[in-house]
Design a protein around this motif. Structure first.
Motif, short mmCIF file in Angstrom:
data_model
loop_
_atom_site.label_atom_id
_atom_site.label_comp_id
_atom_site.label_asym_id
_atom_site.label_seq_id
_atom_site.Cartn_x
_atom_site.Cartn_y
_atom_site.Cartn_z
N ASP A 70 21.93 -8.42 -62.16
CA ASP A 70 23.11 -9.29 -62.27
C ASP A 70 22.79 -10.67 -61.70
O ASP A 70 22.50 -10.79 -60.51
N HIS B 25 24.98 -13.14 -61.82
CA HIS B 25 26.27 -13.64 -61.29
C HIS B 25 26.52 -15.11 -61.63
O HIS B 25 26.94 -15.89 -60.77
N GLU C 232 22.74 -9.31 -66.66
CA GLU C 232 24.19 -9.57 -66.62
C GLU C 232 24.48 -11.00 -66.19
O GLU C 232 23.86 -11.52 -65.26
N ASP C 233 25.46 -11.61 -66.84
CA ASP C 233 26.00 -12.93 -66.47
C ASP C 233 24.90 -13.94 -66.14
O ASP C 233 24.92 -14.55 -65.06
N ARG D 32 31.91 -6.53 -70.89
CA ARG D 32 32.16 -5.96 -69.56
C ARG D 32 33.56 -6.12 -69.01
O ARG D 32 33.76 -6.10 -67.79
N GLU E 39 32.95 -9.57 -67.02
CA GLU E 39 33.80 -9.01 -65.96
C GLU E 39 34.90 -9.97 -65.55
O GLU E 39 35.90 -9.54 -64.98
N TYR F 87 23.09 -13.03 -54.05
CA TYR F 87 24.25 -12.26 -54.47
C TYR F 87 24.11 -10.74 -54.24
O TYR F 87 23.11 -10.16 -54.65
N ARG G 68 21.56 -0.74 -60.98
CA ARG G 68 21.52 -2.20 -60.90
C ARG G 68 20.74 -2.58 -59.65
O ARG G 68 20.98 -2.02 -58.57
#
Ligand code: CS2
Ligand code: MG
Length: 408
Positions: free
Chosen positions: A215, A217, A241-242, A288, A267, A160, A147
């Motif tokens: 990610d 976030h 991701e997200d 996730r 997550e 982030y 990642r």
């Protein structure tokens, strides 16, 4: 067979792990992880004040009925605190079940579908140059998937999971210490302009074989998420991701309609009701959840089965906030799941953590190999635990340039 007692311990090396130990009248015990990052005392209190007093005297083999009792019986259902507390009980009961059967948990799920399960490491850097050093470090260690997060030029603070300053970023972990949160400033425009090019440069540098993950976030709006996912298509990410706020399942429709970039989310989910539409409408590629926040192995295995029907693969959360106990629960699911995708990996590896949670799970060449010991295959050293105590912390908070609160 009866449960005779249960204890909760909060603390650990640089982390407030919430560890549950359930004892039985046959001497067999089970372990569970209820760690809820930066709110650790809350699942611990739920366990001590409500759940443990009800558990005493129950037959630990009836893990399904005990899960249903706590879930349906709570009336005010779900939410991360309750689910982390049930999750720890559920893991501990599966641990006991495996020890009674003298089998590793993956055998009780249906055996192994693979020997090693692919994991991804976290690379980060204050700028792209540092990030590239960090990626090289993990690639040299044998990781096949990484990642990647880096600082954005002109952003007033680090973005982030990125350090403030240049330097050694091999084992960077976000600083959560102190009860008053650190404030990060986020600038969507700068991120959208910079990050696709940075990801393309990483792909150019490391070649086609490296699996690259990124990610967001939860920081983009649905339209921005769609634009970003489309812009990074040529990079060939393993996953994005997200991209959008996770509480809105419909947000990912727009992302899906505009891009083929694989999407991972979940997550922060606590139950199938947070992701059922995402899975059934085939809006995502990886799910996730963590064994802890999902309420344990029992509900997570059902989510994995639902996901499998819709071509969604697993990518369980594995941030350093999870103790090796819930990571072990996930390693067993990873070994079995026909729709396994990848596992996030950060927990093991420090000598202090290994001493507190001895286990035979092994990491080799960017793959995790599950232990054959009965149950979860991880123990808890109470003498080691006596060295640690709880210390309060908080996630950073995020504001936009004009001061508006945003999503961490
Ligand atoms: C992150 C997490 O691992 C991840 O993908 O998004 O590190 C997350 O920030 C933490 O779990 C928050 O407690
Ligand atoms: Mg994440």
């Amino acid at each position: 067979m009866k449960i005779t007692g249960a204890t909760v311990f909060v603390g650990g090396p640089a982390k407030n792990y919430v560890t549950l130990k359930i004892m039985t009248d046959q001497g067999v015990y089970g372990l569970g992880d209820a760690t809820l990052n930066n709110r650790e005392t809350l699942p611990a209190a739920y366990l001590r004040d409500y759940l443990i007093p009800n558990l005493i005297g129950m037959d630990p083999r009836n893990s399904e009925d005990i899960w249903q009792l706590f879930y349906r019986g709570a009336y005010f259902r779900r939410g991360p605190i309750a689910m982390a507390a049930f999750g720890a009980i559920d893991m501990a009961l599966w641990d006991i079940k495996g020890k009674l059967a003298n089998m590793p948990l993956y055998q009780l799920f249906g055996g192994k579908s693979r020997e090693g399960a692919l994991v991804y490491a976290h690379a980060t850097g204050a700028d792209l140059e540092d990030l590239i050093d960090s990626i090289s470090h993990y690639v040299e260690q044998g990781y096949k998937a990484v990642r990647v997060q880096c600082g954005i030029p002109g952003m007033p603070t680090a973005s982030y999971a990125v350090p403030d300053k240049k330097g050694d970023v091999r084992n960077y972990i976000t600083d959560y210490s102190g009860i008053k949160p650190k404030v990060e400033i986020w600038d969507t425009d700068r991120y959208m302009r910079y990050m696709p090019g940075a990801l393309a440069e990483i792909r150019g540098r490391f070649g086609a074989d490296l699996k690259i993950l990124h990610d967001v976030h939860h920081r983009l709006l649905p339209r921005e998420g769609a634009e970003f996912a489309k812009a990074v298509e040529p990079v060939g990410l393993f996953w994005l991701e997200d991209p959008t706020p996770a509480e809105d399942q419909d947000a990912l429709k727009l992302v899906r309609q505009h891009s083929t970039t694989p999407i991972a989310i979940g997550e922060v989910f606590n139950s199938v009701w947070d992701c059922n539409k995402l899975i059934e409408n085939e809006l995502i590629d990886y799910i996730r959840l963590a064994a802890t926040y999902a309420g344990g192995i029992t509900p997570l295995k059902r989510i994995v089965d639902l996901a499998g029907l819709h071509h969604v693969r697993t990518g369980f959360h594995g941030a350093p906030s999870h103790s090796p106990i819930s990571m072990a629960a996930q390693y067993h699911l990873n070994a079995w799941a026909p729709n396994f995708g990848i596992q996030e990996y950060l927990v093991l590896g420090t000598p202090e953590c290994d001493a507190l949670f001895p286990s035979g799970h092994r990491m080799e060449n960017g793959m995790v190999f599950v232990s054959d010991a009965p149950g979860l295959g991880v123990d808890f050293d109470e003498q080691e635990a006596a060295r640690y105590s709880y210390s309060p912390g908080s996630h950073p908070v995020v504001r936009l340039l004009d001061g508006t609160m945003w999503n961490y």
